[in-house]
Design a protein around this motif. Structure first.
Motif, PDB file in Angstrom:
ATOM      1  N   GLY A 242      39.097 -17.627 -11.710  1.00  9.77           N
ATOM      2  CA  GLY A 242      38.341 -17.544 -10.191  1.00  9.77           C
ATOM      3  C   GLY A 242      38.313 -19.170  -9.620  1.00  9.77           C
ATOM      4  N   GLU A 243      38.171 -20.005 -10.477  1.00  7.21           N
ATOM      5  CA  GLU A 243      38.216 -21.313  -9.899  1.00  7.21           C
ATOM      6  C   GLU A 243      39.380 -21.722  -9.284  1.00  7.21           C
ATOM      7  OE1 GLU A 243      36.112 -23.457  -9.540  1.00  7.21           O
ATOM      8  OE2 GLU A 243      37.258 -25.495  -9.010  1.00  7.21           O
ATOM      9  N   LEU A 244      40.685 -21.188 -10.101  1.00  6.25           N
ATOM     10  CA  LEU A 244      41.823 -21.435  -9.242  1.00  6.25           C
ATOM     11  C   LEU A 244      42.077 -20.951  -7.864  1.00  6.25           C
ATOM     12  CD1 LEU A 244      44.651 -21.057 -12.079  1.00  6.25           C
ATOM     13  CD2 LEU A 244      44.398 -23.008 -10.689  1.00  6.25           C
ATOM     14  N   GLU A 245      41.779 -19.550  -7.929  1.00  7.04           N
ATOM     15  CA  GLU A 245      41.378 -18.806  -6.580  1.00  7.04           C
ATOM     16  C   GLU A 245      40.841 -19.540  -5.685  1.00  7.04           C
ATOM     17  OE1 GLU A 245      40.412 -14.606  -7.698  1.00  7.04           O
ATOM     18  OE2 GLU A 245      42.514 -14.327  -8.465  1.00  7.04           O
ATOM     19  N   ARG A 246      39.548 -19.859  -5.984  1.00  8.15           N
ATOM     20  CA  ARG A 246      38.904 -20.808  -4.970  1.00  8.15           C
ATOM     21  C   ARG A 246      39.473 -21.958  -4.666  1.00  8.15           C
ATOM     22  NH1 ARG A 246      35.620 -24.538  -4.243  1.00  8.15           N
ATOM     23  NH2 ARG A 246      36.129 -25.485  -6.158  1.00  8.15           N
ATOM     24  N   ARG A 247      40.013 -22.594  -5.344  1.00  8.82           N
ATOM     25  CA  ARG A 247      40.922 -23.873  -4.743  1.00  8.82           C
ATOM     26  C   ARG A 247      41.896 -23.408  -3.951  1.00  8.82           C
ATOM     27  NH1 ARG A 247      41.673 -26.769 -10.083  1.00  8.82           N
ATOM     28  NH2 ARG A 247      43.285 -28.081  -9.171  1.00  8.82           N
ATOM     29  N   LEU A 248      42.749 -22.597  -4.120  1.00 12.13           N
ATOM     30  CA  LEU A 248      43.847 -21.893  -3.200  1.00 12.13           C
ATOM     31  C   LEU A 248      43.151 -21.725  -2.011  1.00 12.13           C
ATOM     32  CD1 LEU A 248      46.421 -21.221  -2.837  1.00 12.13           C
ATOM     33  CD2 LEU A 248      46.143 -18.791  -3.302  1.00 12.13           C
ATOM     34  N   GLY A 249      42.089 -21.219  -1.767  1.00 14.95           N
ATOM     35  CA  GLY A 249      41.254 -20.635  -0.681  1.00 14.95           C
ATOM     36  C   GLY A 249      41.101 -21.979   0.148  1.00 14.95           C
ATOM     37  N   GLU A 250      40.632 -22.887  -0.438  1.00 15.68           N
ATOM     38  CA  GLU A 250      40.183 -24.226   0.057  1.00 15.68           C
ATOM     39  C   GLU A 250      41.469 -24.940   0.369  1.00 15.68           C
ATOM     40  OE1 GLU A 250      38.091 -27.346  -2.380  1.00 15.68           O
ATOM     41  OE2 GLU A 250      36.533 -26.167  -1.951  1.00 15.68           O
ATOM     42  N   GLN A 251      42.433 -24.962  -0.094  1.00 16.42           N
ATOM     43  CA  GLN A 251      43.775 -25.677   0.091  1.00 16.42           C
ATOM     44  C   GLN A 251      44.498 -24.942   1.631  1.00 16.42           C
ATOM     45  OE1 GLN A 251      44.915 -28.705  -0.574  1.00 16.42           O
ATOM     46  NE2 GLN A 251      43.143 -28.755  -2.036  1.00 16.42           N
ATOM     47  N   LEU A 252      44.350 -23.515   1.404  1.00 20.61           N
ATOM     48  CA  LEU A 252      44.869 -22.882   2.679  1.00 20.61           C
ATOM     49  C   LEU A 252      44.045 -22.883   3.752  1.00 20.61           C
ATOM     50  CD1 LEU A 252      45.760 -19.218   0.900  1.00 20.61           C
ATOM     51  CD2 LEU A 252      47.503 -21.079   1.667  1.00 20.61           C
ATOM     52  N   ASN A 253      42.775 -23.251   3.743  1.00 19.79           N
ATOM     53  CA  ASN A 253      42.079 -23.376   4.675  1.00 19.79           C
ATOM     54  C   ASN A 253      42.071 -24.659   5.337  1.00 19.79           C
ATOM     55  OD1 ASN A 253      39.485 -22.458   6.369  1.00 19.79           O
ATOM     56  ND2 ASN A 253      38.518 -24.208   5.448  1.00 19.79           N
ATOM     57  N   ALA A 254      42.447 -25.569   4.724  1.00 19.51           N
ATOM     58  CA  ALA A 254      42.545 -27.232   5.229  1.00 19.51           C
ATOM     59  C   ALA A 254      43.903 -27.227   5.822  1.00 19.51           C
ATOM     60  CB  ALA A 254      42.652 -27.935   3.627  1.00 19.51           C
TER      61      ALA A 254
ATOM     62  N   ARG B  80      47.749 -10.520  -3.340  1.00 19.78           N
ATOM     63  CA  ARG B  80      49.132 -11.329  -3.251  1.00 19.78           C
ATOM     64  C   ARG B  80      49.453 -12.051  -4.551  1.00 19.78           C
ATOM     65  NH1 ARG B  80      51.118 -13.150   2.799  1.00 19.78           N
ATOM     66  NH2 ARG B  80      49.812 -11.302   3.898  1.00 19.78           N
ATOM     67  N   ILE B  81      48.160 -12.830  -4.994  1.00 14.93           N
ATOM     68  CA  ILE B  81      48.302 -13.472  -6.138  1.00 14.93           C
ATOM     69  C   ILE B  81      47.922 -12.955  -7.379  1.00 14.93           C
ATOM     70  CG2 ILE B  81      48.238 -15.660  -4.798  1.00 14.93           C
ATOM     71  CD1 ILE B  81      45.082 -15.764  -5.601  1.00 14.93           C
ATOM     72  N   ALA B  82      47.445 -11.720  -7.217  1.00 14.84           N
ATOM     73  CA  ALA B  82      46.867 -10.762  -8.448  1.00 14.84           C
ATOM     74  C   ALA B  82      47.731 -10.920  -9.543  1.00 14.84           C
ATOM     75  CB  ALA B  82      46.541  -9.575  -8.155  1.00 14.84           C
ATOM     76  N   HIS B  83      49.165 -10.808  -9.447  1.00 13.32           N
ATOM     77  CA  HIS B  83      50.301 -10.681 -10.522  1.00 13.32           C
ATOM     78  C   HIS B  83      50.396 -11.987 -10.844  1.00 13.32           C
ATOM     79  CE1 HIS B  83      49.367  -6.372 -10.329  1.00 13.32           C
ATOM     80  NE2 HIS B  83      49.942  -6.193  -9.163  1.00 13.32           N
ATOM     81  N   TRP B  84      50.088 -13.128 -10.239  1.00 12.06           N
ATOM     82  CA  TRP B  84      50.681 -14.353 -10.524  1.00 12.06           C
ATOM     83  C   TRP B  84      50.101 -14.782 -11.681  1.00 12.06           C
ATOM     84  CZ3 TRP B  84      51.932 -18.374  -6.058  1.00 12.06           C
ATOM     85  CH2 TRP B  84      52.710 -17.759  -5.155  1.00 12.06           C
ATOM     86  N   SER B  85      51.138 -15.784 -12.478  1.00  7.69           N
ATOM     87  CA  SER B  85      50.525 -16.343 -13.833  1.00  7.69           C
ATOM     88  C   SER B  85      49.615 -17.729 -13.271  1.00  7.69           C
ATOM     89  CB  SER B  85      51.689 -16.844 -14.682  1.00  7.69           C
ATOM     90  OG  SER B  85      52.402 -17.944 -13.909  1.00  7.69           O
ATOM     91  N   ASP B  86      48.633 -17.893 -14.153  1.00 12.47           N
ATOM     92  CA  ASP B  86      47.640 -18.929 -13.841  1.00 12.47           C
ATOM     93  C   ASP B  86      48.590 -20.164 -13.656  1.00 12.47           C
ATOM     94  OD1 ASP B  86      45.708 -17.318 -14.489  1.00 12.47           O
ATOM     95  OD2 ASP B  86      44.889 -18.563 -15.896  1.00 12.47           O
ATOM     96  N   ALA B  87      49.755 -20.472 -14.387  1.00 18.02           N
ATOM     97  CA  ALA B  87      50.495 -21.652 -14.310  1.00 18.02           C
ATOM     98  C   ALA B  87      51.040 -21.784 -12.796  1.00 18.02           C
ATOM     99  CB  ALA B  87      51.665 -21.591 -15.432  1.00 18.02           C
ATOM    100  N   ASP B  88      51.659 -20.746 -12.360  1.00 12.78           N
ATOM    101  CA  ASP B  88      52.280 -20.530 -10.684  1.00 12.78           C
ATOM    102  C   ASP B  88      51.085 -20.897  -9.952  1.00 12.78           C
ATOM    103  OD1 ASP B  88      54.665 -20.125 -12.086  1.00 12.78           O
ATOM    104  OD2 ASP B  88      54.787 -18.092 -11.185  1.00 12.78           O
ATOM    105  N   LEU B  89      50.059 -20.272 -10.242  1.00  9.41           N
ATOM    106  CA  LEU B  89      49.138 -20.451  -9.242  1.00  9.41           C
ATOM    107  C   LEU B  89      48.470 -21.921  -9.179  1.00  9.41           C
ATOM    108  CD1 LEU B  89      47.048 -19.332  -7.154  1.00  9.41           C
ATOM    109  CD2 LEU B  89      45.717 -18.311  -9.107  1.00  9.41           C
ATOM    110  N   ALA B  90      48.443 -22.534 -10.316  1.00 13.37           N
ATOM    111  CA  ALA B  90      47.872 -23.886 -10.480  1.00 13.37           C
ATOM    112  C   ALA B  90      48.913 -24.835  -9.656  1.00 13.37           C
ATOM    113  CB  ALA B  90      47.701 -24.242 -11.790  1.00 13.37           C
ATOM    114  N   GLN B  91      50.231 -24.470 -10.007  1.00 18.55           N
ATOM    115  CA  GLN B  91      51.262 -25.227  -9.436  1.00 18.55           C
ATOM    116  C   GLN B  91      51.032 -25.234  -7.897  1.00 18.55           C
ATOM    117  OE1 GLN B  91      53.683 -26.952 -11.178  1.00 18.55           O
ATOM    118  NE2 GLN B  91      54.830 -27.584  -9.553  1.00 18.55           N
TER     119      GLN B  91
END
Lengths: 158, 158
Positions: free
Chosen positions: A13-25, B129-140
């Motif tokens: 969830g934290e990863l997803e939240r941070r993705l949203g933040e980055q996309l927003n910026a 869209r990111i539902a099936h992503w690995s945590d590693a890819d998402l973090a990257q």
DNA sequence: TATATTGATGGACATATGTCCACCATATGG
DNA sequence: CCATATGGTGGACATATGTCCATCAATATA
């Protein structure tokens, strides 16, 4: 908000939240650049027409209704703006062979050139930022964005 | 266009071109979502005010002039829109202690909550869209976007 | 053929946005 | 103190945009 990184659910969830933040910026910053790019596209053109042209450049030809939905505009507005773009020679609209009520709207080569030129300015802004990136990092970002941009994981509907 | 991948210069240029293409697609798709998010933000609010609030959320407090430049708006327009946001309790504008002609505009907690809620809808679109992503890819991806969004490589001016 | 549906276009109008200008308060330089 | 520059606000107006509605052509259904 404190997140327990040892809990897999919260970490995700934290990863997803941070993705949203980055996309927003990114989107927020890009908006101003888009406004300026639209002005560069054509002086005698409504700014909103630039959004249409850009969408067509990014995702390829479609019919008017799909285009209207995709850019969150009224069909009337799309019709008007496409008319402007057509008169300037930037798009073509051919009758749909599948359903002859509809039309397929597509960028002309001239329109494509204009888009590329208008976007080039924005490109410069980002080019500075990636100047010191390694090819590997850059390639990685392109690959991940590409995956993010294709909803089904399939190729885009060019 | 055929690119000779063995030529380092062309390979780099090709990467940059593809990054531009991907960013363009992302921004184009995001625009429609933003329009809908703005409508969700507040019914009695001008859509453009949402852009201001979003920018403040993404990049933090600033004075009116900087904000106007950042979002490519007229200072008059910014003044009006900030007035609306202030009346609704979503932003605060305190006099700048450095230069008492100027003001520092900042989101209030209420404004921040609204932004988060409005963006949540868009989040859902990307979450699929990111539902099936690995945590590693998402973090990257998050890491790379974060680097792209901070021009100097430093932390953003919160 | 008759009827209803759908995609597209364009008119008319309300609203939002962009732009110019005057004005005020503060700051800066002489 | 005076003149000038700068940041901000708000009025007035032109333009752009969003929305509703009527219309037409092509489909689909009976």
């Amino acid at each position: 908000m404190v997140v327990d990184a040892t809990d897999p659910e919260d970490a995700r969830g934290e990863l997803e939240r941070r993705l949203g933040e980055q996309l927003n910026a990114l989107i927020s910053a890009a908006h101003a650049l888009s406004v300026r790019a639209a002005a560069h596209f054509d002086a005698g053109l409504q700014p909103a027409a630039f959004h249409l042209a850009r969408w067509l450049y990014a995702f390829g030809p479609t019919n008017a209704s799909t285009l209207a939905t995709a850019v969150a505009m009224d069909r009337s507005a799309v019709s008007r703006l496409v008319g402007q773009l057509r008169r300037l020679g930037f798009v073509r609209s051919d009758p749909d062979p599948q359903d002859r009520r509809g039309v397929i709207i597509a960028l002309t080569p001239a329109g494509q050139q204009r888009i590329v030129a208008a976007i080039a300015e924005r490109g410069l802004a980002f080019q500075e930022r990636i100047a010191h990136w390694s090819d590997a990092d850059l390639a990685q970002l392109v690959a991940l964005l590409s995956r993010l941009n294709t909803p089904g994981g399939a190729d885009p509907p060019r």
